[in-house]
Design a protein around this motif. Structure first.
Motif, PDB file in Angstrom:
ATOM      1  N   LYS A   1       0.830  -1.199   0.000  1.00  0.00           N
ATOM      2  CA  LYS A   1       0.000   0.000   0.000  1.00  0.00           C
ATOM      3  C   LYS A   1       0.865   1.250   0.000  1.00  0.00           C
ATOM      4  O   LYS A   1       2.013   1.222   0.396  1.00  0.00           O
ATOM      5  N   LYS A   2       0.294   2.367  -0.408  1.00  0.00           N
ATOM      6  CA  LYS A   2       0.997   3.645  -0.308  1.00  0.00           C
ATOM      7  C   LYS A   2       0.982   4.103   1.143  1.00  0.00           C
ATOM      8  O   LYS A   2      -0.013   3.969   1.834  1.00  0.00           O
ATOM      9  N   TYR A   3       2.093   4.667   1.581  1.00  0.00           N
ATOM     10  CA  TYR A   3       2.178   5.180   2.938  1.00  0.00           C
ATOM     11  C   TYR A   3       2.602   6.642   2.917  1.00  0.00           C
ATOM     12  O   TYR A   3       3.416   7.039   2.102  1.00  0.00           O
ATOM     13  N   THR A   4       2.082   7.417   3.824  1.00  0.00           N
ATOM     14  CA  THR A   4       2.600   8.771   3.988  1.00  0.00           C
ATOM     15  C   THR A   4       3.967   8.656   4.635  1.00  0.00           C
ATOM     16  O   THR A   4       4.238   7.703   5.342  1.00  0.00           O
ATOM     17  N   HIS A   5       4.853   9.636   4.391  1.00  0.00           N
ATOM     18  CA  HIS A   5       6.226   9.466   4.834  1.00  0.00           C
ATOM     19  C   HIS A   5       6.671  10.510   5.846  1.00  0.00           C
ATOM     20  O   HIS A   5       7.840  10.608   6.165  1.00  0.00           O
ATOM     21  N   GLU A   6       5.754  11.268   6.407  1.00  0.00           N
ATOM     22  CA  GLU A   6       6.162  12.309   7.345  1.00  0.00           C
ATOM     23  C   GLU A   6       6.513  11.774   8.723  1.00  0.00           C
ATOM     24  O   GLU A   6       7.035  12.491   9.545  1.00  0.00           O
ATOM     25  N   ILE A   7       6.200  10.498   8.981  1.00  0.00           N
ATOM     26  CA  ILE A   7       6.219  10.044  10.358  1.00  0.00           C
ATOM     27  C   ILE A   7       7.562   9.495  10.846  1.00  0.00           C
ATOM     28  O   ILE A   7       7.774   9.408  12.027  1.00  0.00           O
ATOM     29  N   LEU A   8       8.437   9.105   9.944  1.00  0.00           N
ATOM     30  CA  LEU A   8       9.670   8.483  10.409  1.00  0.00           C
ATOM     31  C   LEU A   8      10.633   9.515  10.978  1.00  0.00           C
ATOM     32  O   LEU A   8      10.747  10.618  10.473  1.00  0.00           O
ATOM     33  N   THR A   9      11.368   9.131  12.009  1.00  0.00           N
ATOM     34  CA  THR A   9      12.385   9.995  12.578  1.00  0.00           C
ATOM     35  C   THR A   9      13.434  10.283  11.512  1.00  0.00           C
ATOM     36  O   THR A   9      13.933   9.382  10.861  1.00  0.00           O
ATOM     37  N   LEU A  10      13.815  11.538  11.377  1.00  0.00           N
ATOM     38  CA  LEU A  10      14.653  11.988  10.272  1.00  0.00           C
ATOM     39  C   LEU A  10      15.985  11.244  10.159  1.00  0.00           C
ATOM     40  O   LEU A  10      16.355  10.790   9.076  1.00  0.00           O
ATOM     41  N   TRP A  11      16.716  11.106  11.258  1.00  0.00           N
ATOM     42  CA  TRP A  11      18.068  10.563  11.177  1.00  0.00           C
ATOM     43  C   TRP A  11      18.115   9.110  10.707  1.00  0.00           C
ATOM     44  O   TRP A  11      19.147   8.647  10.244  1.00  0.00           O
ATOM     45  N   TYR A  12      17.018   8.402  10.874  1.00  0.00           N
ATOM     46  CA  TYR A  12      16.989   6.963  10.557  1.00  0.00           C
ATOM     47  C   TYR A  12      16.105   6.689   9.343  1.00  0.00           C
ATOM     48  O   TYR A  12      15.758   5.553   9.067  1.00  0.00           O
ATOM     49  N   ARG A  13      15.768   7.747   8.629  1.00  0.00           N
ATOM     50  CA  ARG A  13      14.804   7.650   7.533  1.00  0.00           C
ATOM     51  C   ARG A  13      15.494   7.197   6.250  1.00  0.00           C
ATOM     52  O   ARG A  13      16.530   7.726   5.865  1.00  0.00           O
ATOM     53  N   ALA A  14      14.911   6.223   5.580  1.00  0.00           N
ATOM     54  CA  ALA A  14      15.504   5.662   4.368  1.00  0.00           C
ATOM     55  C   ALA A  14      15.450   6.672   3.218  1.00  0.00           C
ATOM     56  O   ALA A  14      14.524   7.473   3.124  1.00  0.00           O
ATOM     57  N   PRO A  15      16.443   6.629   2.303  1.00  0.00           N
ATOM     58  CA  PRO A  15      16.502   7.617   1.221  1.00  0.00           C
ATOM     59  C   PRO A  15      15.291   7.582   0.297  1.00  0.00           C
ATOM     60  O   PRO A  15      14.868   8.630  -0.212  1.00  0.00           O
ATOM     61  N   GLU A  16      14.708   6.392   0.078  1.00  0.00           N
ATOM     62  CA  GLU A  16      13.535   6.342  -0.808  1.00  0.00           C
ATOM     63  C   GLU A  16      12.359   7.099  -0.204  1.00  0.00           C
ATOM     64  O   GLU A  16      11.535   7.675  -0.912  1.00  0.00           O
ATOM     65  N   VAL A  17      12.285   7.098   1.132  1.00  0.00           N
ATOM     66  CA  VAL A  17      11.209   7.837   1.802  1.00  0.00           C
ATOM     67  C   VAL A  17      11.480   9.337   1.693  1.00  0.00           C
ATOM     68  O   VAL A  17      10.594  10.127   1.372  1.00  0.00           O
ATOM     69  N   LEU A  18      12.736   9.734   1.946  1.00  0.00           N
ATOM     70  CA  LEU A  18      13.121  11.145   1.824  1.00  0.00           C
ATOM     71  C   LEU A  18      12.878  11.669   0.414  1.00  0.00           C
ATOM     72  O   LEU A  18      12.529  12.830   0.220  1.00  0.00           O
ATOM     73  N   LEU A  19      13.056  10.804  -0.570  1.00  0.00           N
ATOM     74  CA  LEU A  19      12.903  11.228  -1.969  1.00  0.00           C
ATOM     75  C   LEU A  19      11.462  11.110  -2.466  1.00  0.00           C
ATOM     76  O   LEU A  19      11.196  11.310  -3.641  1.00  0.00           O
ATOM     77  N   GLY A  20      10.549  10.787  -1.561  1.00  0.00           N
ATOM     78  CA  GLY A  20       9.134  10.874  -1.904  1.00  0.00           C
ATOM     79  C   GLY A  20       8.485   9.598  -2.377  1.00  0.00           C
ATOM     80  O   GLY A  20       7.342   9.609  -2.815  1.00  0.00           O
ATOM     81  N   SER A  21       9.189   8.462  -2.282  1.00  0.00           N
ATOM     82  CA  SER A  21       8.561   7.198  -2.655  1.00  0.00           C
ATOM     83  C   SER A  21       7.433   6.888  -1.676  1.00  0.00           C
ATOM     84  O   SER A  21       7.592   7.049  -0.467  1.00  0.00           O
ATOM     85  N   THR A  22       6.300   6.498  -2.197  1.00  0.00           N
ATOM     86  CA  THR A  22       5.188   6.131  -1.306  1.00  0.00           C
ATOM     87  C   THR A  22       4.962   4.620  -1.312  1.00  0.00           C
ATOM     88  O   THR A  22       4.154   4.114  -0.553  1.00  0.00           O
ATOM     89  N   HIS A  23       5.676   3.901  -2.179  1.00  0.00           N
ATOM     90  CA  HIS A  23       5.572   2.444  -2.193  1.00  0.00           C
ATOM     91  C   HIS A  23       6.828   1.890  -1.536  1.00  0.00           C
ATOM     92  O   HIS A  23       7.847   1.716  -2.182  1.00  0.00           O
ATOM     93  N   TYR A  24       6.759   1.666  -0.232  1.00  0.00           N
ATOM     94  CA  TYR A  24       7.946   1.120   0.402  1.00  0.00           C
ATOM     95  C   TYR A  24       7.567   0.000   1.342  1.00  0.00           C
ATOM     96  O   TYR A  24       6.429  -0.129   1.752  1.00  0.00           O
ATOM     97  N   SER A  25       8.586  -0.796   1.649  1.00  0.00           N
ATOM     98  CA  SER A  25       8.317  -2.013   2.402  1.00  0.00           C
ATOM     99  C   SER A  25       9.362  -2.220   3.483  1.00  0.00           C
ATOM    100  O   SER A  25       9.902  -1.270   4.021  1.00  0.00           O
ATOM    101  N   THR A  26       9.670  -3.487   3.762  1.00  0.00           N
ATOM    102  CA  THR A  26      10.534  -3.845   4.887  1.00  0.00           C
ATOM    103  C   THR A  26      11.911  -3.194   4.813  1.00  0.00           C
ATOM    104  O   THR A  26      12.559  -3.010   5.841  1.00  0.00           O
ATOM    105  N   ALA A  27      12.370  -2.829   3.621  1.00  0.00           N
ATOM    106  CA  ALA A  27      13.701  -2.235   3.459  1.00  0.00           C
ATOM    107  C   ALA A  27      13.851  -0.929   4.241  1.00  0.00           C
ATOM    108  O   ALA A  27      14.957  -0.568   4.632  1.00  0.00           O
TER     109      ALA A  27
END
Length: 293
Positions: free
Chosen positions: A157-183
């Motif tokens: 599913k698509k997820y909003t990405h504002e919720i992850l703590t910045l320092w530990y946030r994966a690059p795909e989330v920072l770059l706006g990917s909304t399709h992300y998983s266990t990685a």
């Protein structure tokens, strides 16, 4: 008719608060002692706004996920739900220098706990040192704070990405990917790994852009060759061009096997990132006594 002699003890009266060990978006976590049993617990108090009727969805989600995952020794066990949740655990992992064998044990337990979550279709999405509880005597690690965790399904599913703590946030989330998983959790585990070794955050950005630049300076600015599709991501711009640096520069006191495992966790392309289950089989853990972990 006489009133009954016993009165219900409120949830907070049943515990003696010892110290605050953490504070997140959704409440405070205290080390506490259950008065009736003497058992040390982590007590999570969740704030309720006056206009809210009932329990917030984040709290309900955390409770239901904990109920499902509580069988694993590396996920906090939900003991009871009162005016908050009190969960087994003792103290938040703190910043003192941790001996290399202890780092290895904690990392193995973290990978095991994350593998258990992922094996049950749950993403944590907010893994960070403050969400890891450690018993200093037994050096047992538990993953806490599943308030932001989500079940994931296929297709993802698509997820909003504002919720992850910045320092530990994966690059795909920072770059706006909304399709992300266990990685996304594995990236966080890699960041935690480096921090356990050095006592310093690996990528301490204070904005989404600065966060990306921290990552690019160490791992090299990504391109279509190393990460196919990266330039199509929503937040992609033209960035300064950096070449990859050796991870040993950032984490000098980690051995070769540890650096290799870290590099596998910090792969740019999410599909190439090592899984938690595979990480447990990495040579870095070969000399670890896994019995009882």
């Amino acid at each position: 008719m006489e009133k009954p002699a016993t009165i219900a003890v409120s949830a907070m009266d049943a515990f003696e608060k010892l110290e605050k060990v953490g504070e997140g978006t959704y409440g405070k976590v205290y080390r506490a002692r259950e008065k009736a049993t003497g058992k040390i617990v982590a007590l999570k108090k969740t704030r309720l706004h006056e206009d809210e009727e009932g329990v917030p969805p984040t709290t309900l989600r955390e409770v239901s996920i904990l109920r499902m995952l509580s069988r694993d020794p590396h996920v906090v066990r939900l003991m009871d739900v009162k005016q908050g949740t009190n969960k087994e655990g003792k103290t938040v992992l703190s910043g003192e220098l941790i001996p290399a064998p202890v780092v290895k044990s904690l990392m193995y337990q973290l990978c095991k706990g994350v593998a258990f979550c992922h094996g049950h279709g749950i993403l944590h999405r907010d893994l960070k040192p403050h969400n890891l509880l450690m018993d200093r005597k037994s050096l047992t690690l538990k993953i806490a704070d599943l308030g932001l965790a989500r079940a994931y399904t296929v297709p993802i599913k698509k997820y909003t990405h504002e919720i992850l703590t910045l320092w530990y946030r994966a690059p795909e989330v920072l770059l706006g990917s909304t399709h992300y998983s266990t990685a996304v959790d594995i990236w966080s585990v890699g960041c935690i790994f480096a921090e356990l070794v050095t006592k310093q955050a690996l990528f301490p950005g204070d904005s989404e852009l600065q966060q990306l630049l921290h990552i690019f300076r160490l791992l090299g600015t990504p391109n279509e060759t190393m990460w196919p599709g990266v330039s199509k991501l929503m937040n992609w711009h033209e960035y300064p061009q950096w070449s990859p640096q050796s991870l040993s520069k950032a984490v000098p006191n980690l051995d070769a096997d540890g650096l290799h495992l870290l590099s596998e966790m910090l792969q740019y392309e999410p599909g190439k990132r090592i899984s938690a289950k595979k990480a447990m089989e990495h040579p870095y853990f070969d000399d670890l006594d896994k019995a009882g972990l």
